[in-house]
Enzyme design. Structure first.
Site, mmCIF file in Angstrom:
data_model
loop_
_atom_site.group_PDB
_atom_site.id
_atom_site.type_symbol
_atom_site.label_atom_id
_atom_site.label_comp_id
_atom_site.label_asym_id
_atom_site.label_seq_id
_atom_site.Cartn_x
_atom_site.Cartn_y
_atom_site.Cartn_z
ATOM 1 N N ASP A 25 -23.220 52.903 43.136
ATOM 2 C CA ASP A 25 -22.125 52.680 42.209
ATOM 3 C C ASP A 25 -22.727 52.573 40.808
ATOM 4 O O ASP A 25 -23.457 51.632 40.504
ATOM 5 C CB ASP A 25 -21.381 51.392 42.587
ATOM 6 C CG ASP A 25 -20.137 51.164 41.761
ATOM 7 O OD1 ASP A 25 -20.020 51.757 40.671
ATOM 8 O OD2 ASP A 25 -19.272 50.375 42.202
ATOM 9 N N HIS A 26 -22.385 53.534 39.953
ATOM 10 C CA HIS A 26 -23.002 53.566 38.627
ATOM 11 C C HIS A 26 -22.529 52.428 37.735
ATOM 12 O O HIS A 26 -23.077 52.214 36.651
ATOM 13 C CB HIS A 26 -22.708 54.907 37.949
ATOM 14 C CG HIS A 26 -23.883 55.479 37.220
ATOM 15 N ND1 HIS A 26 -24.658 54.730 36.355
ATOM 16 C CD2 HIS A 26 -24.430 56.722 37.221
ATOM 17 C CE1 HIS A 26 -25.618 55.496 35.860
ATOM 18 N NE2 HIS A 26 -25.508 56.702 36.366
ATOM 19 N N ARG A 27 -21.525 51.670 38.171
ATOM 20 C CA ARG A 27 -21.079 50.522 37.392
ATOM 21 C C ARG A 27 -22.034 49.343 37.527
ATOM 22 O O ARG A 27 -22.130 48.507 36.624
ATOM 23 C CB ARG A 27 -19.672 50.096 37.829
ATOM 24 C CG ARG A 27 -18.600 51.130 37.596
ATOM 25 C CD ARG A 27 -17.294 50.706 38.222
ATOM 26 N NE ARG A 27 -17.396 50.562 39.683
ATOM 27 C CZ ARG A 27 -16.396 50.190 40.472
ATOM 28 N NH1 ARG A 27 -15.197 49.915 39.935
ATOM 29 N NH2 ARG A 27 -16.568 50.094 41.772
#
Length: 486
Positions: free
Chosen positions: A456-458
């Site tokens: 998850d790039h968040r």
């Protein structure tokens, strides 16, 4: 006076609203004891045996195996006799029911039996004590479980038969239609079928989907039937004979529709949600697993047969994951959308993907950060066996914080797996195969595996994800690296 109680599909918890009948554990005419499991159902979480809160004789079942029922739909009906007439053939006495006369059922159900028919028992304290208060746990019932036995039709009480007949006869004319499945009702509405005109082939006249489909075919065939000869229009003899029509090609096969329900439906919902909500990215690397395979062989050969179960590659990779997550805790987290916060989790509940006949499931190894490779391997073996037999509990399928996906067992090298929502990352492992590899400056044949990390790039950037994956690859290539964290 014997009474007939209806047992409905109870609320199975976990927010579930429906379940599919997998296997009936009783037949019509069987004697059941209070809290005896009567049906095995499959929910979106797991397989569950449902106990019945009534003790008596099964008079009807609703739904065939494979039917999906909503919570609150009828499961079966049980005929329950009065306590005084039936005390001789209660759950504890399985061999003395032939002389009980018209009351040969089992125990009475008092006012504590539940919401259905709760106030129609004998009212005595003993009768009330024989009713179950919980259909999934079964507290408050002290009677031993009886062996399952079938009651002969002639041994069924005449009052019970009269009660069932009197209750069922009006239904065929003006009462509720004998249909359980909402799909059957919808199919009938779409084709303007009156379900009251159909004779059901299921238990006690239950109308099944096959009955409706058969009626639809009959209507279709009737509409396409040729005009009878008596009503045919006469053709003058002067007209030339009609040439036979050219044969039409066979109709194409019907489209098959497979409902997304049960485990497969739950997986579909979770994957779709993951794609909608999580901005994922994937990075991958090839690693030389030759030394890891040698270390595994050394572990399994040390100590001989008395050393215990063999160490699996999956267990070693799982232990490597827990060590990597200790270094990169960003990947052991989740995102709280409402609060706009990243929630880092202190425990590692490691899920691993397992393919079963019922679809993909992800059992969870609890507190994997506190286990060694041997303990993780033993838990993986236990959960895998439970998954194959369909005995995983909802608790064993939920609460994961990171997932390990070994798709190499399918003979493939790489993949871009979908994150198991609401987790933040998944490590994918391809097959380990001999490949040409430059080792110590020379070309050699080595055992090579491709590792992929979807994250998850968040919760982190590529540097963190790359550092995690590189550490995993280093441990695979040089297992001694793990000694620093053991």
């Amino acid at each position: 006076m014997p009474q007939v109680f209806e047992f409905k599909l109870p609320d199975l918890g976990e927010g579930l609203t429906e379940a599919e009948i997998v296997r009936w554990l009783v037949e019509v005419g069987d004697v059941v004891a209070i809290d005896q499991p009567v049906v095995e159902v499959e929910t979106a979480k797991a397989m569950v045996e449902v106990p019945c809160p009534y003790g008596g004789v099964v008079t009807a079942r609703f739904g065939e195996e494979g039917t999906e029922l909503p919570v609150g739909a009828p499961l079966l009906t049980v005929a329950v006799g009065s306590e005084g007439a039936l005390g001789a053939v209660g759950p504890a006495d399985s061999g003395s029911g032939s002389d009980a006369g018209a009351g040969a059922v089992v125990s009475a159900v008092g006012s504590g039996a539940g919401s259905d028919g709760a106030g129609s028992g004998s009212g005595s304290g003993a009768g009330e004590a024989e009713a179950s208060g919980n259909v999934l746990v079964g507290y408050g019932t002290g009677a031993p479980v009886a062996r399952r036995r079938r009651v002969r039709p002639e041994a069924m009480a005449a009052p019970v038969a009269a009660h069932v007949t009197a209750a069922a006869a009006p239904d065929a004319v003006q009462g509720p239609v004998a249909v359980v499945s909402p799909l059957v009702r919808k199919l009938a509405r779409q084709h303007d079928l009156d379900l009251r005109q159909l004779a059901g082939s299921g238990p006690d006249g239950l109308i099944l989907r096959a009955d409706v489909e058969s009626a639809i075919r009959a209507l279709t065939d009737g509409a396409a039937a040729p005009t009878p000869a008596s009503a045919a229009v006469s053709v003058p003899e002067s007209l030339p004979p009609v040439r036979p029509s050219v044969a039409r090609p066979a109709a194409s096969p019907a489209v098959e529709r497979i409902p997304l329900r049960g485990v497969r439906g739950a997986v579909a919902d979770k994957l779709a949600r993951s794609r909608r909500e999580i901005p994922d990215a994937t990075c991958w690397v090839d690693a030389d697993a030759t030394e890891l395979m040698k270390a595994r062989s050394a572990m399994n050969s040390a100590g001989g047969p008395a050393a215990g179960p063999k160490m699996s590659v999956l267990a070693l990779l799982a232990r490597i994951c827990t060590a990597a997550l200790a270094r990169f805790p960003e990947l052991n987290s989740t995102v709280d959308l409402e609060a706009r916060e990243i929630v880092r989790l202190p425990e590692v509940h490691l899920g691993f993907a397992a393919q079963t006949e019922r679809g993909l499931v992800v059992p969870v190894v609890r507190d994997a950060q506190a286990r060694n490779a041997e303990s993780i391997g033993a838990e993986i073996a236990r959960l895998t066996e439970a998954a194959r037999t369909g005995r995983l509990t909802p608790a064993e399928l939920t609460g994961g914080t990171f997932t390990l996906n070994n798709y190499g067992v399918f003979g493939v090298d790489g993949s871009t797996p979908i994150i198991n929502h609401p987790e933040a990352a998944m490590l994918g492992v391809g097959r380990i195969v001999p490949k040409p590899w430059v080792h110590e400056g020379e070309l050699a044949v080595r055992q090579v595996v491709q590792l992929s990390l979807t994250f998850d790039h968040r919760v982190c950037d590529g540097g963190t994800a790359g550092g995690f994956l590189r550490y995993v690859a280093d441990c695979v290539e040089q297992p001694a690296v793990l000694l620093r964290t053991l």
